[in-house]
Design an enzyme around this catalytic site. Sequence first.
Site, PDB file in Angstrom:
ATOM      1  N   MET A   1      -6.631  -6.300 -24.158  1.00 37.30           N
ATOM      2  CA  MET A   1      -5.341  -6.556 -25.235  1.00 37.30           C
ATOM      3  C   MET A   1      -4.957  -8.177 -25.095  1.00 37.30           C
ATOM      4  O   MET A   1      -4.609  -8.491 -26.053  1.00 37.30           O
ATOM      5  CB  MET A   1      -3.944  -5.596 -24.765  1.00 37.30           C
ATOM      6  CG  MET A   1      -3.000  -5.748 -25.992  1.00 37.30           C
ATOM      7  SD  MET A   1      -3.705  -5.058 -27.540  1.00 37.30           S
ATOM      8  CE  MET A   1      -3.511  -3.160 -27.049  1.00 37.30           C
TER       9      MET A   1
ATOM     10  N   LYS B   1      18.478   2.784   9.730  1.00 36.46           N
ATOM     11  CA  LYS B   1      17.643   3.241  10.740  1.00 36.46           C
ATOM     12  C   LYS B   1      18.572   4.090  11.849  1.00 36.46           C
ATOM     13  O   LYS B   1      18.193   5.371  12.248  1.00 36.46           O
ATOM     14  CB  LYS B   1      16.674   2.250  11.570  1.00 36.46           C
ATOM     15  CG  LYS B   1      16.038   2.884  12.534  1.00 36.46           C
ATOM     16  CD  LYS B   1      14.867   1.940  13.413  1.00 36.46           C
ATOM     17  CE  LYS B   1      14.052   2.406  14.465  1.00 36.46           C
ATOM     18  NZ  LYS B   1      13.200   1.632  15.202  1.00 36.46           N
TER      19      LYS B   1
ATOM     20  N   PHE C   1      14.579  -8.525  11.019  1.00 33.90           N
ATOM     21  CA  PHE C   1      13.279  -8.350  10.806  1.00 33.90           C
ATOM     22  C   PHE C   1      13.128  -7.442   9.650  1.00 33.90           C
ATOM     23  O   PHE C   1      13.554  -6.031   9.858  1.00 33.90           O
ATOM     24  CB  PHE C   1      12.294  -7.968  11.843  1.00 33.90           C
ATOM     25  CG  PHE C   1      10.768  -7.686  11.792  1.00 33.90           C
ATOM     26  CD1 PHE C   1      10.111  -8.635  11.463  1.00 33.90           C
ATOM     27  CD2 PHE C   1      10.317  -6.488  11.968  1.00 33.90           C
ATOM     28  CE1 PHE C   1       8.713  -8.473  11.104  1.00 33.90           C
ATOM     29  CE2 PHE C   1       9.196  -6.304  11.581  1.00 33.90           C
ATOM     30  CZ  PHE C   1       8.327  -7.021  11.007  1.00 33.90           C
ATOM     31  N   GLN C   2      12.281  -7.666   8.741  1.00 33.87           N
ATOM     32  CA  GLN C   2      12.025  -6.697   7.558  1.00 33.87           C
ATOM     33  C   GLN C   2      13.341  -6.112   6.897  1.00 33.87           C
ATOM     34  O   GLN C   2      13.382  -5.144   6.426  1.00 33.87           O
ATOM     35  CB  GLN C   2      11.246  -5.394   7.858  1.00 33.87           C
ATOM     36  CG  GLN C   2       9.882  -6.096   8.103  1.00 33.87           C
ATOM     37  CD  GLN C   2       8.823  -4.779   8.276  1.00 33.87           C
ATOM     38  OE1 GLN C   2       9.228  -3.679   8.657  1.00 33.87           O
ATOM     39  NE2 GLN C   2       7.562  -5.131   7.981  1.00 33.87           N
TER      40      GLN C   2
ATOM     41  N   GLU D   1       2.679   1.272  -1.193  1.00 32.79           N
ATOM     42  CA  GLU D   1       3.815   1.836  -1.592  1.00 32.79           C
ATOM     43  C   GLU D   1       4.059   1.872  -3.117  1.00 32.79           C
ATOM     44  O   GLU D   1       4.621   2.913  -3.699  1.00 32.79           O
ATOM     45  CB  GLU D   1       5.055   0.996  -1.216  1.00 32.79           C
ATOM     46  CG  GLU D   1       5.363   1.256   0.230  1.00 32.79           C
ATOM     47  CD  GLU D   1       4.581   0.184   1.127  1.00 32.79           C
ATOM     48  OE1 GLU D   1       4.596  -0.035   2.362  1.00 32.79           O
ATOM     49  OE2 GLU D   1       3.606  -0.588   0.464  1.00 32.79           O
TER      50      GLU D   1
END
Length: 626
Positions: free
Chosen positions: A503, A188, A138-139, A76
């Site tokens: 760096m 959803k 969940f999630q 993602e």
Amino acid sequence: MLSQSQSPITTQTASHYTNIGVPSRQTGAYALIDSLRRHGVQHIFGYPGGAILPIYDELYRAEAAGGIQHILVRHEQGASHAADGYARATGKVGVCFATSGPGATNLVTGIATAQMDSIPMVIVTGQVGRPAIGTDAFQETDIYGITLPIVKHSYVVRDPRDMARIVAEAFHVASSGRPGPVLIDVPKDVGLEEFDYVPVEPGSVKLPGYRPTVKGNPRQINQALQLIRKSKQPLMYVGGGAIASGAHAEIQELAEHFHIPVTTTLMGLGAFDEHHPLSLNMLGMHGTAYANFAVSECDLLIAIGARFDDRVTGKLDEFASRAKVIHIDIDPAEVGKNRAPEVPIVGDVRQVLIDLLRRCRETGDPVDPSRTKAWLDRIDRWRQDYPLVVPHPEDGISPQEVVVELGKQAPNAYYTTDVGQHQMWAAQFLKFGPRKWISSAGLGTMGYGVPAAMGAKVALPEEETICISGDASFQMNLQELGTLKHYGINVKTVILNNGWQGMVRQWQQTFYGERYVASNMEAGMPDIPLLCQAYGIKGVVVKTREEMKQAIADMLAHNGPVVIDVQVTKDENCYPMVAPGKSNAQMLGLPENKSLEKAAELVYCTNCGAKNVSTNNFCPECGAKM
């Protein structure tokens, strides 16, 4: 060309999407996808999951109808960086999707990157159903709350009837005023719920109370013009706001009319022709010595779409300490935040400059080129005394050589970078047109380069697109090589491989007593040809100067993604460098026999330009008061 989705498409699904009457009974997911189409969205970068599946199911029909394509990334974060690169290359709003929970949180770094650099994006996340919100389902993650500090605006869609309006508002907010990312979180069941859908056309609604100032105040524009005309040592300091507003032509006209030198920030690269004799290139921590000396000695600083950030200013109270300041910016919160200007002008950079130039023509006062001649002559001496240096070691390849060779062979390419020494060398030695420099400046995000190049190439498939990366940064998001292969996205990647987090190593060497902790990457670097072979693309290792030049030519000629691993010298540092807490006139790494102490002590007469290192207050050449 990008390959299309492999999903089976039927005439029935396509007609279902395109032949719906309005108003009609549709779902929240349909309202979202249809609204995106109406706003001209052609590409979406994303990764599906349970909570966002209703939206992806509708996306299936939209792809069938044509005009929109989903690019399936491998992580993602790659989606957010690709949408960001897409937006920077085009000026359009980039769009990315992710599901709830870990899918949404994986976008956070990309959202913050866009927010810090003022990049227009719309981010759509799935969320658990409305009845489950707040139950630790969940999630379930409160992505709205998590991202509040790093978005320009955000929404949770509680009613599908609001969907079209929210999308229209989101695009307006993301792309107007000071651009930035806008989040839309969609539960959803909102995506599944049917309702009587009435579309909202782009531009027909705006967020209540959101009215960015576009036109500058005429009185302040007149004050700015008076200061410019009186100044003998002016300097234009140009930032990313000039790119966002498309003010390239106006900046050049102003600079040429008044004979004003121009320096740019990392975000402002490309806003002014860097081949122009008035260009001083980049200023700041790793800017050119002559730009940093100029900003330290100017008597007028014209800040255009810039925010006086610490990597530019060095020690803030010594930044342009002799100068009066004109600050032009569309965001009123930036004007006076770090430096109080004598003339603040809030408005769109391009529009303000158009009005200033119009006012200049109306008054018709002639400009005397000799007014800034001594100043420009002085800057030219700095150019000669403190040039950027390209090492040519006998026993290897310097990273600067690679960047210079890329610039020779691909002068018109779109360049993305990751973050570190390679980013600074690219900024120093490449010359860019507007929007052709794509790099994470404010957040400094490693792993940005490859997915950002992917987004830029999807947007502009006919343009050469090259990612310059480091061996540490490249490994942050190398999985996106799979996306390049999947869709045939012809991105070229050049790794400046010195076996270090370059760096970090430079800072450990310079400021931490050469205690190199957790910065050596040599043992863990993958075999690039084998890695690329696994992904089905071309990979090359380069160890000599001759191989490097030929490999770049072969890379540019190859029809497909390529990764070149150039093994450069391991101990090269990026100079000049302004140390933390120092003024811009105090730089490390200047050429031999030109110490920073002597450079910082030099005083030049503002009247005739003669050097004067004495402590009295009068020029020994012309007698003018210093």
